[in-house]
Design a protein around this motif. Structure first.
Motif, mmCIF file in Angstrom:
data_model
loop_
_atom_site.group_PDB
_atom_site.id
_atom_site.type_symbol
_atom_site.label_atom_id
_atom_site.label_comp_id
_atom_site.label_asym_id
_atom_site.label_seq_id
_atom_site.Cartn_x
_atom_site.Cartn_y
_atom_site.Cartn_z
ATOM 1 N N ALA A 1 0.829 -1.210 0.000
ATOM 2 C CA ALA A 1 0.000 0.000 0.000
ATOM 3 C C ALA A 1 0.862 1.258 0.000
ATOM 4 C CB ALA A 1 -0.926 -0.006 1.211
ATOM 5 N N LEU A 2 1.909 1.285 0.825
ATOM 6 C CA LEU A 2 2.754 2.488 0.925
ATOM 7 C C LEU A 2 3.524 2.750 -0.369
ATOM 8 C CD1 LEU A 2 4.109 2.096 4.572
ATOM 9 C CD2 LEU A 2 2.400 3.730 3.741
ATOM 10 N N ILE A 3 4.046 1.682 -0.975
ATOM 11 C CA ILE A 3 4.794 1.861 -2.232
ATOM 12 C C ILE A 3 3.872 2.368 -3.326
ATOM 13 C CG2 ILE A 3 5.962 0.606 -4.089
ATOM 14 C CD1 ILE A 3 7.273 -1.129 -1.914
ATOM 15 N N LEU B 1 6.881 1.677 -8.930
ATOM 16 C CA LEU B 1 8.332 1.480 -9.002
ATOM 17 C C LEU B 1 8.924 2.183 -10.219
ATOM 18 C CD1 LEU B 1 8.732 -2.302 -8.015
ATOM 19 C CD2 LEU B 1 9.289 -0.296 -6.635
ATOM 20 N N MET B 2 8.244 2.063 -11.369
ATOM 21 C CA MET B 2 8.724 2.717 -12.586
ATOM 22 C C MET B 2 8.627 4.227 -12.483
ATOM 23 S SD MET B 2 6.986 0.228 -15.451
ATOM 24 C CE MET B 2 7.281 -1.540 -15.465
ATOM 25 N N ALA C 1 12.475 -2.817 -4.982
ATOM 26 C CA ALA C 1 11.405 -2.283 -4.123
ATOM 27 C C ALA C 1 11.974 -1.601 -2.887
ATOM 28 C CB ALA C 1 10.444 -3.395 -3.720
ATOM 29 N N SER C 2 12.960 -2.223 -2.233
ATOM 30 C CA SER C 2 13.542 -1.619 -1.033
ATOM 31 C C SER C 2 14.332 -0.358 -1.377
ATOM 32 C CB SER C 2 14.440 -2.625 -0.308
ATOM 33 O OG SER C 2 15.447 -3.127 -1.168
ATOM 34 N N THR C 3 14.981 -0.339 -2.537
ATOM 35 C CA THR C 3 15.697 0.869 -2.970
ATOM 36 C C THR C 3 14.724 2.004 -3.244
ATOM 37 O OG1 THR C 3 17.454 -0.478 -3.973
ATOM 38 C CG2 THR C 3 17.272 1.818 -4.707
ATOM 39 N N ALA C 4 13.613 1.689 -3.908
ATOM 40 C CA ALA C 4 12.592 2.703 -4.176
ATOM 41 C C ALA C 4 12.018 3.242 -2.866
ATOM 42 C CB ALA C 4 11.475 2.106 -5.030
ATOM 43 N N ALA C 5 11.811 2.373 -1.891
ATOM 44 C CA ALA C 5 11.285 2.810 -0.598
ATOM 45 C C ALA C 5 12.248 3.757 0.101
ATOM 46 C CB ALA C 5 11.012 1.594 0.287
ATOM 47 N N THR C 6 13.532 3.488 -0.008
ATOM 48 C CA THR C 6 14.535 4.376 0.592
ATOM 49 C C THR C 6 14.504 5.747 -0.071
ATOM 50 O OG1 THR C 6 15.948 2.480 1.124
ATOM 51 C CG2 THR C 6 16.992 4.647 1.074
ATOM 52 N N MET C 7 14.317 5.791 -1.390
ATOM 53 C CA MET C 7 14.245 7.066 -2.108
ATOM 54 C C MET C 7 13.011 7.870 -1.685
ATOM 55 S SD MET C 7 15.425 5.862 -5.935
ATOM 56 C CE MET C 7 15.271 7.539 -6.596
ATOM 57 N N ILE C 8 11.931 7.202 -1.359
ATOM 58 C CA ILE C 8 10.695 7.896 -0.969
ATOM 59 C C ILE C 8 10.723 8.313 0.497
ATOM 60 C CG2 ILE C 8 8.192 7.698 -0.723
ATOM 61 C CD1 ILE C 8 8.220 5.610 -2.921
#
Length: 443
Positions: free
Chosen positions: A168-170, A249-250, A266-273
């Motif tokens: 949900a958060l992503i 993600l994209m 996914a974990s890298t994208a979460a760190t960026m957000i």
């Protein structure tokens, strides 16, 4: 005996619970692990999204078809029993053999390796930690489930809740805060191995688990109405969630970075957000999701060799059919699955293992899809609890989709897939030797 058990089932499963069961059994690790691989196989972000859609369509057609088969063969055992009832004992045995030596251990091994990779990445440990961490997770959960099913159940309940949070958060924050172009973005990798079939096979890892959707038909208030709505509604929600996660993600990371990061995208994208702390929290949520999925597999898969051993259909059946006198769990069957899974983890990588697992089970799924035609002819005139809608179109879509996956997998990765077929065929002499020994003992 089976009839008496069925009579005791309470028909209190409504539509909301049925849909949640579908979603809960399907969503696991694939939504986090496979976006990069799908982009790599398609070579383009737009085609990657189409692969997720097509995987969802094949899964939906498959689920609806199996739902009719499961209601016409209301026995415990799933695919193994369906094939035995329709095609005879040899096909049922081969299905159980493959689930025991390929499908179950490959899925356990792949999930263990994915877990080890993400855990090592979370703490910035080196690649040399991935394998031992993965094996440790598998052994730990095997120990927990060996001590009692209720303990594995506790982990499963907590993980089911935990896995929905990062999704949900992503989706919400990725679509809101991202600014990368989503469509028509290249993977950045050499176009030497572009294959839509391989891409769809990768998505089917994320959709795996749909076979369970027909198992609760006997507990539904009105299965004729609730079952198709639950399958269509639940799998539609899952497909939409997978599409939205990929779009998010994209929107955060360019397609070439997702392909390069693979299971860590996914974990890298979460760190960026969310920053380092928030990213680690989302990463932990993803680990919880995979941990729960792995726990569910270790909880359920050993029941296949246990059931076969009870019927004397495996070597060392006397041992594998034993239940621990104190913990009431099939400890020997759990150990067998863990040993095979560990060997596969050492010998292969998670993407290969996940592809082999899905390929091996689809060799038998296609027979189960065709069984709906045989059962309708065999039970002509009999009242059905559930009938697949748009018959025969939906079963034909499931069969064509399965055939496409099987042929594409053999063409794209002949060595691994032919090895899976060879292991399947090895089951035949094992079957004949066991039957011969039984006949000698009787004689």
């Amino acid at each position: 005996m089976q009839t008496d058990n069925k009579a005791q089932l309470k028909k209190d499963v409504g539509l909301t619970l049925a849909i949640s069961l579908v979603i809960g059994t399907v969503i696991g690790s694939g939504v986090f692990m496979k976006p990069g691989k799908v982009i790599e196989y398609t070579g383009d972000s737009s085609m990657a999204l189409w692969a997720w859609v097509l995987g969802g369509i094949i899964t939906l057609a498959s689920g609806l078809t199996i739902a009719e088969v499961s209601t016409q063969i209301p026995k415990t055992g799933g695919l193994y029993v369906y094939l035995e009832e329709v095609y005879g004992k040899i096909w049922g045995y081969l299905c159980g053999w493959v689930q025991t030596v390929i499908y179950g251990p490959s899925i356990i091994g792949a999930l263990g390796l994915y877990f080890g990779s993400l855990l090592a990445n979370l703490f910035s440990w080196g690649d040399e930690w991935k394998l031992p961490l993965g094996i440790a997770a598998v052994v730990f959960l095997a120990l927990i489930n060996g001590l009692g099913t209720k303990y594995g159940g506790y982990i499963q309940t907590a993980a089911t809740i935990g896995k929905l949070i990062p999704i949900a958060l992503i989706i919400v924050f990725g679509i809101w805060m991202g600014n990368s172009q989503v469509l028509h973005m290249p993977s950045g990798l050499p176009a030497t191995h572009i294959s839509m079939g391989a891409a769809i096979l990768a998505t089917l890892w994320a959709y795996d688990g749909w076979m369970l959707v027909g198992f609760v038909a006997g507990e539904m208030k009105d299965p004729g109405k609730i079952l198709p709505r639950a399958i269509i509604g639940g799998l539609s929600i899952v497909t939409a969630a997978y599409l939205l996660v990929n779009i998010a993600l994209m929107h955060i990371l360019p397609a070439d970075q997702i392909a390069a990061l693979k299971e860590n995208a996914a974990s890298t994208a979460a760190t960026m957000i969310f920053g380092d702390v928030g990213g680690k929290l989302i990463g932990i949520g993803i680990l919880v999701s995979i941990f729960g999925c792995l726990n569910g597999k270790i909880l359920s898969f050993p029941r296949v060799p246990y059931a076969m051993a009870e019927r004397g259909q495996l070597p060392a059946s006397g041992l594998l059919s034993q239940v621990h006198p104190r913990f009431n769990t099939p400890v020997a069957s759990i150990i067998l699955q863990v040993i095979i899974a560990t060997i596969l983890m050492v010998m292969s990588n998670p993407d290969h293992l996940s592809d082999i697992a899905i390929f091996s089970v689809y060799l038998f799924n296609i027979q189960a899809f065709a069984a709906v035609f045989i059962l309708r002819k065999r039970n002509k005139g009999a009242k059905r609890v559930f009938s697949v809608p748009l018959y025969p179109i939906i079963p034909v879509v499931a069969i064509i989709g399965a055939a496409y996956i099987i042929v594409s997998a053999i063409m794209d990765n002949p060595a691994d897939m032919l090895s899976a077929i060879a292991i399947t065929v090895i089951g035949l002499p094992v079957y004949w030797l066991i039957n011969r020994r039984k006949q000698q003992q009787v004689g």
